[in-house]
Design a protein around this motif. Structure first.
Motif, PDB file in Angstrom:
ATOM      1  N   GLU A 183      -7.369  -0.257  13.402  1.00  0.00           N
ATOM      2  CA  GLU A 183      -7.095   0.656  12.291  1.00  0.00           C
ATOM      3  C   GLU A 183      -5.991   1.627  12.677  1.00  0.00           C
TER       4      GLU A 183
ATOM      5  N   GLU B   9      -5.990  -3.166   3.826  1.00  0.00           N
ATOM      6  CA  GLU B   9      -6.350  -1.764   3.640  1.00  0.00           C
ATOM      7  C   GLU B   9      -7.864  -1.654   3.638  1.00  0.00           C
ATOM      8  N   ASN B  10      -8.409  -0.697   4.398  1.00  0.00           N
ATOM      9  CA  ASN B  10      -9.867  -0.546   4.428  1.00  0.00           C
ATOM     10  C   ASN B  10     -10.330   0.486   3.404  1.00  0.00           C
TER      11      ASN B  10
ATOM     12  N   MET C  48       0.853  -1.192   0.000  1.00  0.00           N
ATOM     13  CA  MET C  48       0.000   0.000   0.000  1.00  0.00           C
ATOM     14  C   MET C  48       0.881   1.231   0.000  1.00  0.00           C
ATOM     15  N   ASP C  49       0.466   2.270  -0.699  1.00  0.00           N
ATOM     16  CA  ASP C  49       1.215   3.530  -0.747  1.00  0.00           C
ATOM     17  C   ASP C  49       2.660   3.317  -1.191  1.00  0.00           C
TER      18      ASP C  49
ATOM     19  N   GLY D  53      -8.644   3.853   3.071  1.00  0.00           N
ATOM     20  CA  GLY D  53      -7.236   3.912   2.693  1.00  0.00           C
ATOM     21  C   GLY D  53      -6.286   3.779   3.858  1.00  0.00           C
ATOM     22  N   ASN D  54      -6.805   3.340   5.017  1.00  0.00           N
ATOM     23  CA  ASN D  54      -5.966   3.152   6.195  1.00  0.00           C
ATOM     24  C   ASN D  54      -5.582   1.689   6.365  1.00  0.00           C
ATOM     25  N   LEU D  55      -4.444   1.470   6.984  1.00  0.00           N
ATOM     26  CA  LEU D  55      -3.995   0.118   7.297  1.00  0.00           C
ATOM     27  C   LEU D  55      -4.834  -0.443   8.432  1.00  0.00           C
TER      28      LEU D  55
END
Length: 483
Positions: free
Chosen positions: A442, A424-425, A387-388, A428-430
């Motif tokens: 979260e 990832e939810n 992610m990212d 856009g958070n882990l």
């Protein structure tokens, strides 16, 4: 010229007089038909191709197929099949094929009404039934199309067909959950939506038919041949997919491992039943699959992936810039290595080795003789997320990030117990999960950014809210977080 014109008029009139009794005034009778649909929990699927091709040409059969599909896609209340000269039996078989092959027709019922000519038995008008209202269908299509677009966004043109196949396999498995079908008091909790591809996009709850239909749909959208397989005896469905000219078995239902029943575990996915031969699938390693039927001949004779590098990988596999990344488990030492694999099979280790814990899980399956077997597999409690533009690894009470230049940062320390899931939810958070708990934790990027604003400058840098990886946390990152 006048006489010639009169002759043409007379000829046309004769044609009309001859044809009208055949089509307009011929005696017709009504009937009710029932298609056999995987999305309604049926496994006794019979191909329409042979019976329909006996009744009409192959090209005409395809035209009829397309006509039925477009009529259902447009939610027609009725459509005329007279030109295709199909009997009620042949039409029912073709109707089943159209809906089973196109999971975007999730709103079509297996039941339909029809009219046939009494003299010839040819189907004239068909009146389909729908399981949703017109407004529900319109809203359902929006959900379905948005879900498909999101799934397709997981792959790009740097990936080969193998990478696309594993990325979508893992994407579905990391989000889907197998719902409870029987209540505490034995009541039937099954729903048709669980058997459809739409069920995955609606609320992530699907059974084997849903897994099979959504995977075949996405793969075919990517131009990769993929079909569904149904077994009456197993009461089970899976897929066959064509990679580099060879067919292989894929069973997402068996590969989707969740630590808590009816609850999704992010990033926890097996690959025991991914790209396997028919012989492998029939063995203990393949969980004794049998009696699988498909519409077309697609025997899985290649054993190329029966002993593949990913067989023991129980977390998500990613493809980035042409490379395949995965966590290679070392069960004896309770560790896992982040590996980078080139298309030629060359592998290099990325960053350090991560330490976790190892568990053994057991399931029970029956073979074709009805004998029940105890099948066990090892599970490493180290999980991977991309992610990212960086990898996140949830290991022994810590979450790390590994940047493209292979720098490693501690993102969360400590976390509660051993991690069993990371993902990832929708914000856009882990998010992560720990063994033995139902809670989904979260890591909110906005909160991390706010913490940065209120922290002395000597210790401000934290890799998690540094979205663009420039080594600084600033307004650009804040804009990305808000977006």
């Amino acid at each position: 010229m006048k006489n010639k014109f009169i002759s043409i008029i007379i000829s046309l009139a004769l044609v009309v007089i001859l044809i009208l009794p055949m089509f307009s005034f011929a005696a017709v009778e009504s009937g009710e038909g029932e298609a056999t649909l995987l999305q309604e929990g049926e496994f006794e699927l019979e191909s329409a191709s042979k019976s329909v091709q006996n009744a009409t040409s192959v090209s005409s059969s395809q035209v009829a197929y397309d006509y039925i599909y477009n009529s259902l896609k447009n939610v027609s209340s009725s459509f005329n099949m007279t030109l295709y000269r199909l009997s009620a039996k042949d039409f029912s078989a073709l109707y089943s094929d159209v809906i089973n092959d196109n999971p975007d027709l999730f709103y079509v019922s297996s039941s339909f009404g029809y009219y046939v000519y009494q003299s010839s038995g040819i189907v004239t008008t068909v009146n389909p039934l729908y399981v949703m209202s017109e407004n529900e269908i319109e809203e359902g299509k929006k959900i379905f199309d948005a879900g498909v677009a999101l799934a397709l966004s997981q792959v790009d043109n740097t990936m080969n067909d193998f990478q696309k196949a594993v990325v979508i396999h893992d994407y579905i498995c990391t989000l889907a959950a197998y719902p409870a079908l029987v209540g505490e008091n034995g009541e039937d909790l099954d729903k048709d939506i669980y058997h459809s591809a739409y069920g995955f996009f609606y609320d992530r709850n699907i059974v084997c038919a849903g897994y099979s239909l959504i995977y075949s749909y996405i793969m075919n959208q990517l131009g990769i041949d993929c079909c569904y397989v149904a077994s009456v005896d197993m009461k089970h469905a899976w897929n066959k997919i064509k990679i580099d000219g060879y067919w292989y078995n894929v069973d997402l239902t068996f590969d989707d491992f969740n630590f808590i029943a009816q609850r999704n575990t992010y990033g926890s996915v097996k690959h025991d039943c991914f790209l396997k031969s028919d012989s492998y699938f029939a063995s203990e390693s393949g969980s004794y699959h049998y009696d699988g039927k498909t519409y077309d001949t697609c025997d899985c004779t290649s054993t190329l992936y029966d002993d593949a590098f990913f067989n023991d990988v129980n977390t998500r596999i990613y493809a980035v810039d042409g490379y395949t990344y995965y966590l290679d488990p070392i069960y004896d030492s309770h560790q896992a290595k982040l590996m980078k694999r080139a298309s030629d099979g060359t592998e290099t280790q990325v960053s350090y080795t991560f330490t976790g814990a190892t568990s053994v899980f057991t399931s029970y399956v029956k073979d074709s003789s009805g004998t029940q077997h105890e099948v066990s597999f090892n599970e490493i409690l180290v999980k991977l997320l991309y992610m990212d533009s960086r990898f996140y690894v949830a290991a022994s009470q810590m979450i790390y990030s590994v940047t493209p230049d292979e720098k490693r940062y501690i993102i969360k320390n400590p976390i509660e117990y051993y991690p069993c899931g990371i993902g990832e939810n929708e914000n856009g958070n882990l998010v992560y999960q720990v063994y033995g708990e139902e809670t989904v934790y979260e890591l909110n990027k906005k909160e991390y950014f706010d913490t940065y604003l209120n922290t002395p400058t000597s210790s401000t840098y934290h890799n998690y809210p540094d979205i663009n990886l420039d080594g600084h946390i600033n307004a650009k990152d804040f804009a990305s977080i808000n977006n």
